[in-house]
Enzyme design. Structure first.
Site, PDB file in Angstrom:
ATOM      1  N   CYS A 100     -15.687   5.702  53.575  1.00  0.00           N
ATOM      2  CA  CYS A 100     -16.443   6.708  54.313  1.00  0.00           C
ATOM      3  C   CYS A 100     -15.951   6.794  55.764  1.00  0.00           C
ATOM      4  O   CYS A 100     -14.841   7.254  56.000  1.00  0.00           O
ATOM      5  CB  CYS A 100     -17.942   6.423  54.196  1.00  0.00           C
ATOM      6  SG  CYS A 100     -18.970   7.847  54.573  1.00  0.00           S
TER       7      CYS A 100
ATOM      8  N   HIS B 124     -18.943   5.369  48.192  1.00  0.00           N
ATOM      9  CA  HIS B 124     -19.280   3.998  48.598  1.00  0.00           C
ATOM     10  C   HIS B 124     -19.265   3.031  47.409  1.00  0.00           C
ATOM     11  O   HIS B 124     -20.307   2.849  46.759  1.00  0.00           O
ATOM     12  CB  HIS B 124     -20.677   3.981  49.224  1.00  0.00           C
ATOM     13  CG  HIS B 124     -20.731   4.598  50.582  1.00  0.00           C
ATOM     14  ND1 HIS B 124     -20.567   3.871  51.744  1.00  0.00           N
ATOM     15  CD2 HIS B 124     -20.923   5.880  50.969  1.00  0.00           C
ATOM     16  CE1 HIS B 124     -20.666   4.676  52.791  1.00  0.00           C
ATOM     17  NE2 HIS B 124     -20.880   5.900  52.345  1.00  0.00           N
TER      18      HIS B 124
ATOM     19  N   GLU C 145     -19.270  -0.135  47.548  1.00  0.00           N
ATOM     20  CA  GLU C 145     -20.114  -1.304  47.851  1.00  0.00           C
ATOM     21  C   GLU C 145     -21.582  -1.056  47.500  1.00  0.00           C
ATOM     22  O   GLU C 145     -22.357  -1.990  47.365  1.00  0.00           O
ATOM     23  CB  GLU C 145     -19.959  -1.710  49.329  1.00  0.00           C
ATOM     24  CG  GLU C 145     -20.792  -0.934  50.336  1.00  0.00           C
ATOM     25  CD  GLU C 145     -20.241   0.447  50.661  1.00  0.00           C
ATOM     26  OE1 GLU C 145     -19.331   0.929  49.961  1.00  0.00           O
ATOM     27  OE2 GLU C 145     -20.749   1.053  51.629  1.00  0.00           O
TER      28      GLU C 145
END
Lengths: 217, 97
Positions: free
Chosen positions: A86, A194, A196
């Site tokens: 990002c 994302h 994560e």
């Protein structure tokens, strides 16, 4: 195996990344403050999401001059692996480690949703856990994620297998529906989604796990 | 050392979509201002710089514009430069990264 996570003033996904790498995957992880210069002992560096330096001037523009990133550029030269997520992807393009730029979403809206992506692992060692053309779902959360590059360069990126992730339902108007890119060496990966946030079954899907797990080498 | 005043104008390259400009154009129409066929939003950066001479000031600000103030992948920039206190500014030729 140790992972470093860069922390700028305004980063807000640094702890999420650490939870994913250390909490979910058990990889020792340390934070790297933006004024630091010490990358010793690190096998990979992650530049996390957020609003580095308030996104002043342009997303990632001021961060790209941070002392830690001069060391990260040298780390890449030595073949070190760097993942930008990002805002981290925006930083990598501002640094020139990946081509193109991320601009305001076509419809101006901040988009925050799970989105389907097609993975093209190509030569990227980060993506070896995914099948060619496999569809995965990762969350996106950005207002400036519209990938922009001139048509000739886009063709070059396509031909050289550098387009690692492509949106299946383009949420922001990115050219070529590009969601993520690697460098020709396959050592630097940047993406708007994302991974994560897709590692802990307690909070949804785990399609991001294989990407972060491949940091293990 | 003389002080020079500068203004750097940063605009999106013509090939790059400007959704904020388009939204503003729609609002202009809703306001009742008709006939606006193009509206593109950029940035203006005002600076003052100490330098031994105009040429040096121009050289430093060109570097700054090219490397930091604009991202030449998506933006163009122009530099206006004058000795501080002078009423009129000396515009440089359009420089494009």
């Amino acid at each position: 195996m140790t992972i470093g996570v860069v922390v700028f003033p305004g980063s807000n996904c640094d702890r999420d990344v650490r939870w994913a790498t250390e909490g979910c995957l058990g990889v020792p992880t340390r934070f790297l403050w933006h004024e630091e210069r010490d990358l010793s002992g690190l096998d990979a560096v992650i530049i996390p999401g957020g609003f580095s330096y308030g996104d002043y001037l342009r997303c990632g523009a001021i961060a790209s001059f941070a002392p830690i990133l001069q060391e990260v550029a040298a780390f890449v030269e030595r073949g070190g692996r760097v993942l930008g997520i990002c805002n981290g992807f925006q930083v990598l393009t501002e640094m020139g480690l990946l081509p193109g730029a991320l601009t305001r979403n076509e419809k101006l809206h901040f988009v925050c949703e799970d989105t389907p992506l097609q993975v093209s692992p190509g030569h990227c060692q980060w993506l070896k856990g995914y099948g060619d053309g496999e569809t995965i779902h990762l969350p996106i959360a950005h207002g400036e994620g519209r990938y922009q590059v001139d048509p000739g360069q886009l063709q070059q990126l396509e031909d050289s297998g550098c387009v690692a992730f492509r949106y299946q339902a383009n949420p922001n108007g990115s050219v070529g529906a590009v969601a993520g890119l690697t460098n020709p060496a396959g050592t630097v990966l940047g993406l708007m989604p994302h991974p994560e946030r897709a590692c802990d079954p307690a909070t949804g899907g785990i399609d991001g796990r294989r990407l972060l797990a491949s940091l293990l080498g | 050392m003389p002080v020079y005043s500068a203004r750097v104008l940063v605009s999106l390259r013509p090939s790059v979509l400007d959704p904020a400009g388009e939204a503003t154009r729609s609002a202009a129409s809703r306001l009742g201002v008709e006939g606006i066929v193009k509206l593109r939003i950029g940035k203006a950066v005002e600076l003052e710089i100490e330098a031994p001479d105009l040429a040096t000031a121009r050289e430093r600000l060109s570097l700054l514009s090219d490397r930091l103030l604009a991202n030449t992948v998506i933006e163009n920039w122009t530099l206006e430069l004058a000795a501080s206190g002078e009423g009129s500014s000396t515009s440089s030729p359009v420089e494009e990264g």
